[in-house]
Structure formats: structure tokens, C-alpha cells
Enzyme design. Sequence first.
Site, mmCIF file in Angstrom:
data_model
loop_
_atom_site.group_PDB
_atom_site.id
_atom_site.type_symbol
_atom_site.label_atom_id
_atom_site.label_comp_id
_atom_site.label_asym_id
_atom_site.label_seq_id
_atom_site.Cartn_x
_atom_site.Cartn_y
_atom_site.Cartn_z
ATOM 1 N N GLY A 117 0.824 -1.208 0.000
ATOM 2 C CA GLY A 117 0.000 0.000 0.000
ATOM 3 C C GLY A 117 0.856 1.254 0.000
ATOM 4 N N GLN B 137 13.019 -15.294 -6.275
ATOM 5 C CA GLN B 137 13.007 -16.139 -7.486
ATOM 6 C C GLN B 137 11.773 -17.033 -7.500
ATOM 7 O OE1 GLN B 137 16.678 -18.308 -8.233
ATOM 8 N NE2 GLN B 137 17.834 -16.832 -7.042
ATOM 9 N N CYS C 128 -15.586 10.777 17.983
ATOM 10 C CA CYS C 128 -16.736 9.876 17.822
ATOM 11 C C CYS C 128 -17.131 9.277 19.175
ATOM 12 C CB CYS C 128 -16.437 8.821 16.770
ATOM 13 S SG CYS C 128 -17.953 8.180 16.024
ATOM 14 N N GLY D 286 -15.323 8.969 21.563
ATOM 15 C CA GLY D 286 -14.653 9.863 22.516
ATOM 16 C C GLY D 286 -15.524 11.059 22.861
ATOM 17 N N HIS E 49 -14.975 11.691 12.288
ATOM 18 C CA HIS E 49 -13.588 11.202 12.333
ATOM 19 C C HIS E 49 -12.676 12.135 11.537
ATOM 20 C CE1 HIS E 49 -14.167 7.237 14.221
ATOM 21 N NE2 HIS E 49 -15.370 7.298 13.684
ATOM 22 N N GLU F 173 -9.592 12.370 11.547
ATOM 23 C CA GLU F 173 -8.304 11.769 11.147
ATOM 24 C C GLU F 173 -8.288 11.309 9.688
ATOM 25 O OE1 GLU F 173 -10.522 10.497 13.230
ATOM 26 O OE2 GLU F 173 -10.506 8.303 13.335
HETATM 27 N N1 GLN Z 1 -20.302 3.189 19.028
HETATM 28 C C1 GLN Z 1 -20.609 4.564 18.761
HETATM 29 C C2 GLN Z 1 -21.757 4.694 17.770
HETATM 30 O O1 GLN Z 1 -22.074 3.779 17.058
HETATM 31 C C3 GLN Z 1 -19.381 5.300 18.278
HETATM 32 C C4 GLN Z 1 -18.845 4.797 16.980
HETATM 33 C C5 GLN Z 1 -17.470 5.303 16.654
HETATM 34 O O2 GLN Z 1 -16.756 5.778 17.521
HETATM 35 N N2 GLN Z 1 -17.061 5.179 15.413
HETATM 36 O O3 GLN Z 1 -22.358 5.734 17.678
#
Ligand code: GLN
Length: 543
Positions: free
Chosen positions: A19, A193, A381, A383, A518, A520
Site C-alpha cells: 500500500g 526467485q 466519535c 470519545g 472522524h 483523522e
Molecule cells: N459506538 C458509537 C456509535 O455507534 C461510536 C462509533 C465510533 O466511535 N465510530 O455511535
Amino acid sequence: MKTKFIFITGGVLSSLGKGLAAASIGTLLQSRGLRVTIQKLDPYINVDPGTMNPFQHGEVYVTEDGAETDLDLGHYERYLDVPMAQNNNYTSGSIYYEVINKERRGDYLGGTVQVIPHVTDEIKRCICGVARNQEHVALVEIGGTVGDIEGQPFLEAIRQLRYELGKENVLYLHLTLVPYIRAAGELKTKPTQHSVKELRSLGIQPDIVLCRSEVDMEESIKTKIAMFCNVDPDAVFSAVDVKNIYEVPWAFYNEGLDQKIAIMLKLPAKNPDLSKWRELLYAMDNLKHKVRIGIVGKYVDLKESYKSLHEALVHGGVANDAEVELVHINAEDLAEGNLQDHFRDVEGILIPGGFGTRGIEGKILASGYARENKIPFFGICLGMQCAVIEFARSILGLEGANSSEFDADTPHPVIYLMTEWYDMRNQCLQTRNSNSDKGGTMRLGAYPCRLKPGTKAQAAYGETDISERHRHRYEFNNAYAGKFEEAGMLLSGVSPDNSLVEIVELEDHPWFVACQFHPEFQSNPMRVHPLFRDFIRSVCEAS
Ligand code: GLN
């Protein structure tokens, strides 16, 4: 110009970094003024990696169009800075699914449906469909290693494509391992090889052999590989281990790999401009500060499960001239009395996304610890959901507050499954019957978000209308919105129709920001994500 295809296969063993090799070659060709796209074909039977345990398969990468894809697509986006989509990633499962649907619909007119030609034709259709913007080059990475049973239809399809698209439009690149035997002080070419022999037995003669090795490969080794693998001596390249993945394009460039590809495929390539990459590498080699970030998660042992997150933190570090050390903290080890022991050595706390109940209470404690001790905090999320639950319990006094994902009978479902919401991406009303009905639908892919002026979130982005990628089912419960804002947790980002809370932050805190999406997935080393940049900045300022 017709799109030219570079097919990348792997031999000897997996995890050689196909990748990254594909992403790096793509970057080099892009820096020569070419339009490039990359596709990953995964031989496993799952229709997509969405249902796979990140422990086994690493992170599930989400594209703008809401596809749950292989983590290699994250590398492609980070290196190329072009959005990937569903048709950049297919699996055997998705290919067979399509073939079986066609069979059920009667598309094959009563014929016997077979691997060759039906499955291979479907694979070829998917490959040819990836160059939708008439890119000059499409790199196609075949997952797994040559010799895997599941991979055979893919290899047969790419074998056929050289005949169909013309020799001048197709190049086969084989990535192998040349192990270094320490006791003998020697590099060994035999596995290479054998792997090329296997590929040739399937009718594919590689044009280029790219050899991963621990140490530099002497010319004599390359000549030997060329001789036994039937390739030009100047088409054997070494990919020596580097300490930082962003060095790979530069290393390949120094080997002359992109030049050889451009010549072989007769590409209209300019001289490459790698100035941005050189600046990046220089910056990464000369970071002045060092910060430690505690990541409170479940998959603490496997780096691959948080791939994009780790990279985004590195990017955020570079933007602040800081090396970021990641300290993985197992949420299940956290308890009321030991928080200080676990967080003593970290300067910032991050809770990433996740599913399932395990470790939830530990994550909630961690967000409370960051809130009370004014430690920079970034919730992503799950978090964010933990930060909301913690605030509800500790500040709003809502005893037993929880997400209905973790406690279906909570008296205060501050995070819950919405029964009805307008899906701005798919332009339709989504409905769910009850908490027990997950409806099979996650909110997936890019959704718009509007930021409130004067908030930390808005200061980070510098604009008010943003778009971020989601992968979750549960949402902030708007019934509690007023209470949160009155008590100092601002709802700093919401969907344009005001129905979905996308970012929350604390007013009275150096930097406590948590988002339902997300971020990231949208960070790359050249265009650092503003939230990661500002999170690390706040950590640097506090330390
Ligand atoms: N489990 C949580 C939800 O479904 C958070 C999902 C996540 O962090 N991607 O809403």
C-alpha cells in the site's frame, strides 16, 4: 490519452508495504504532473471490511462517499491528496455479490456462471471503472501474496487486461522480500526467485521487481534477481527500510523507480517537483519539541487499528514543530483511584472512536480527568460520546446518564439512537423503530457541519461551513442541548438543519474539543487537519 495501468502484486509474505509502495509511486508520478488514482483489490470474501474486527484487519477507512474500505486507501489519500471512493476498493466478496445478483436477475441469459469468464470479467469491469476522471495512471494493488487461492481470479483478470488494453498500457510490478541472513551476512534472493516463478506460472511476467530489504542491495544482487526473474537489470529496485514512511517516495525517487516507470509506459511525465516532500522530511528530522499523548482505547496493542489517527497526530506534531509520542492506555485498566498514575506522563489525552461496551467506564473517567485537570483533550466519535456522558453525570448531575448503546434503560440517554433524522448525504429521511433496532444503518461518509463563531472549533477551521466523515449510529440527544450549553459545554458544531450535534467543547478549559465525526480521515502531511494541529498546539502550550 488512454489510462495506463500499473498492477502491483506481492510475493513471499504479506505486510511488505504494498500500500505504501503504491501510494509512494503514485506520489512520484503525480509530482511529474500526471493525474493518478489508486485501487485496492482485496481477495478476502467479506463484502467490505466494515464488519471486520480491527484487531485482525486494522482500521476501517471511510471515504467521502461513505464506503468502508481497506486502510491502504488512507495511505493513498494521505499521499496523493485526492479523494478515494467506493470504486477504489473491491473485495472478492463484493465481486461475487455482484456476479450472483446478476445471475439472479437473469443477466447471464441462462449460461453457466463460472470464475472464468464471469468473475474475471466483473473484476476487469471494476478495474477499468476506477479511472473515472481519465487519469493518466491507475495503480492497482492486489492484496495478499501470489499463490493465495483467493487471489487467483484477480491475477487472471490482470493477466487478460494486458492483452485487452495493449502491452504499452500495462505494467506489472512485483514487490518481494529479500531477507538478510545475519549469521551469513548475506541477502538472499531465492524467495524472490520462487515468487516470480509462481507469478510467471500464472502467465504474468513482472516488468519491475521491487525488493524490500533491511540493508542496501548491491548491484550483484540486483543482477542475479534480474537474471533469474527474467527482468531487465535496471528494472530491479530496492526498497530499503526507512525510519519514517514519508521517506518512501524520496527513497524510490533516488532509486530512479518513477523514471523507469515513466519510460516503460511512455508517460508524458515532466521532471518531478518534490520540493514539498523534501521540506516535510527536513521538518520531520528537525523537530524541536516532544509531547506525549495518551490514547485511551481498547485496541491498544495493535497500531494498525488506529492508523489514520496515528498519522494525523504525527501531522499535527509537525505543524507545531513537535515529535508526538503516543502512549497507549488500556481503558479497562482505568479506575477512580489510579487515574493519576496512568496519566502522569502524558500531556494530552485523546479518546478515539470505538464500538461496544468494553472499556467505556474507563474512557468516561479519562475524559473527566482531562476536564478537571485542564489537560488538553480531544474526543473522537465514541470519545465525544464519553465526554458528553461524563459531563452529564458530573456537572449536570444526571445520575446514570449514558448512551443507550451501553445501557438501554438509562434514565438519561444523553447519547441515543434517533428514531428519525434527515440524511443530508442521501437526501432522505432515515427512520428507526426503537433502540433495539439498529436498522443496519450507520451514518457513513461526509456530512456538512456548521460551526459557531467564537468557538475553539471555529477558530481551528477558520471557516464556518465544513464537511467531515462519519461512522457511527448513535447521536447526541438534543433534548439535553439547553442544559449542556448553560453549564458550559458548548455545542460548537451542528448540522446545517440544527438537528445533529457534531462538535462539543468546554468553555472553561484550555482545549477540550470533541467531535462526532472522524477528522483523522482527512488529515495529510501537507494539509494538516486543523483540529489535530490545534490539539497538539494546546498540548505544546501547556507543557
Ligand atoms: N459506538 C458509537 C456509535 O455507534 C461510536 C462509533 C465510533 O466511535 N465510530 O455511535
